[in-house]
Design a protein around this motif. Structure first.
Motif, PDB file in Angstrom:
ATOM      1  N   VAL A   6       0.858  -1.190   0.000  1.00 51.87           N
ATOM      2  CA  VAL A   6       0.000   0.000   0.000  1.00 51.87           C
ATOM      3  C   VAL A   6       0.892   1.237   0.000  1.00 51.87           C
ATOM      4  N   VAL A   7       0.561   2.196  -0.845  1.00 49.22           N
ATOM      5  CA  VAL A   7       1.363   3.417  -0.987  1.00 49.22           C
ATOM      6  C   VAL A   7       1.221   4.286   0.263  1.00 49.22           C
ATOM      7  N   THR A   8       2.370   4.733   0.793  1.00 49.68           N
ATOM      8  CA  THR A   8       2.374   5.641   1.943  1.00 49.68           C
ATOM      9  C   THR A   8       2.858   7.039   1.569  1.00 49.68           C
ATOM     10  N   SER A   9       3.528   7.182   0.418  1.00 49.82           N
ATOM     11  CA  SER A   9       3.873   8.508  -0.111  1.00 49.82           C
ATOM     12  C   SER A   9       4.043   8.399  -1.612  1.00 49.82           C
ATOM     13  N   GLY A  10       3.691   9.508  -2.301  1.00 42.67           N
ATOM     14  CA  GLY A  10       3.813   9.540  -3.753  1.00 42.67           C
ATOM     15  C   GLY A  10       4.824  10.594  -4.172  1.00 42.67           C
ATOM     16  N   ASN A  11       4.309  11.706  -4.705  1.00 43.29           N
ATOM     17  CA  ASN A  11       5.205  12.782  -5.145  1.00 43.29           C
ATOM     18  C   ASN A  11       5.380  13.852  -4.072  1.00 43.29           C
TER      19      ASN A  11
END
Length: 211
Positions: A6-11
């Motif tokens: 699961v993504v916890t940070s993107g850009n």
């Protein structure tokens, strides 16, 4: 390597990131705009790519041939794990690094500094027994220019690492993603200067914006 999480940070740290993702066992950074600019917090994803290391930070390199990203949809965001600065600083480093690239929360922290947060700057944080670097990335615009808290706060962020040479047993940093990752004691967190207007002998109106 192919991993799912699961993504916890993107850009949040720029178009190339690194972004980050985690499952129930660990976290992983993913560097490159093919990942960081195409995901959001809470995305369930599978990535395939080459495993590399930059300044001690293990990451999947999304710029290299063969990288792929599959998004499975939005799920509940990852809850940050509550840890101490000592646990981050003393994690086993020659192999599996338990907290690297994970979303964590450290409580009752003081930040060394005064005035406003500057971009691309490291600040020393202290929990009374241990110190660590708080990194304010150049692209975290919601934090840059806001007042540095004078009292104790809780801080949420991704555990990063930046060390120029081996052994890569130090250089850990905590990187908040946005202003809401700096949690005070419940008082409203003011984002913009307070403006007073409509001033009379008996009253005035105050305008301000909070997180």
């Amino acid at each position: 390597f192919t991993i799912t999480g699961v993504v916890t940070s993107g850009n949040h740290y720029g178009s190339f990131g690194p972004g980050s993702m985690e499952d129930l066992t660990a976290g992983m950074s993913v560097y490159g705009s093919s990942f960081a600019s195409n995901v959001q917090i809470g995305d369930s994803v599978t990535v395939t790519g080459v495993l590399t290391e930059f300044r001690g930070l293990t990451q999947i390199d999304a710029r290299r041939a063969g990288f792929s990203l599959v998004k499975h949809g939005l799920v509940s965001p990852v809850e940050p794990e509550v840890v101490t600065l000592l646990e981050i600083k003393n994690q086993q480093w020659n192999g599996f690094e338990e907290y690297e690239s994970r979303l964590v929360r450290v409580n009752n922290i003081t930040i060394t500094g005064s005035g406003n947060f500057a971009s691309g700057t490291n600040y020393t944080i202290n929990d009374g027994t241990t110190t660590l670097d708080l990194r304010i990335d150049n692209d975290v615009s919601s934090i840059i220019g806001t007042p540095i808290p004078s009292g104790k706060v809780d801080i949420i962020g991704i555990v990063g690492q930046f060390k120029n040479s081996a052994p890569f047993n130090s250089g850990y940093q905590l990187l908040p993603r946005f202003i809401q990752d700096i949690v005070d004691d419940g008082r409203p967190l003011i984002l913009n200067p307070v403006i007073a207007s409509n001033i009379t002998e008996n009253s005035f109106t105050v305008y301000f914006e909070t997180a």
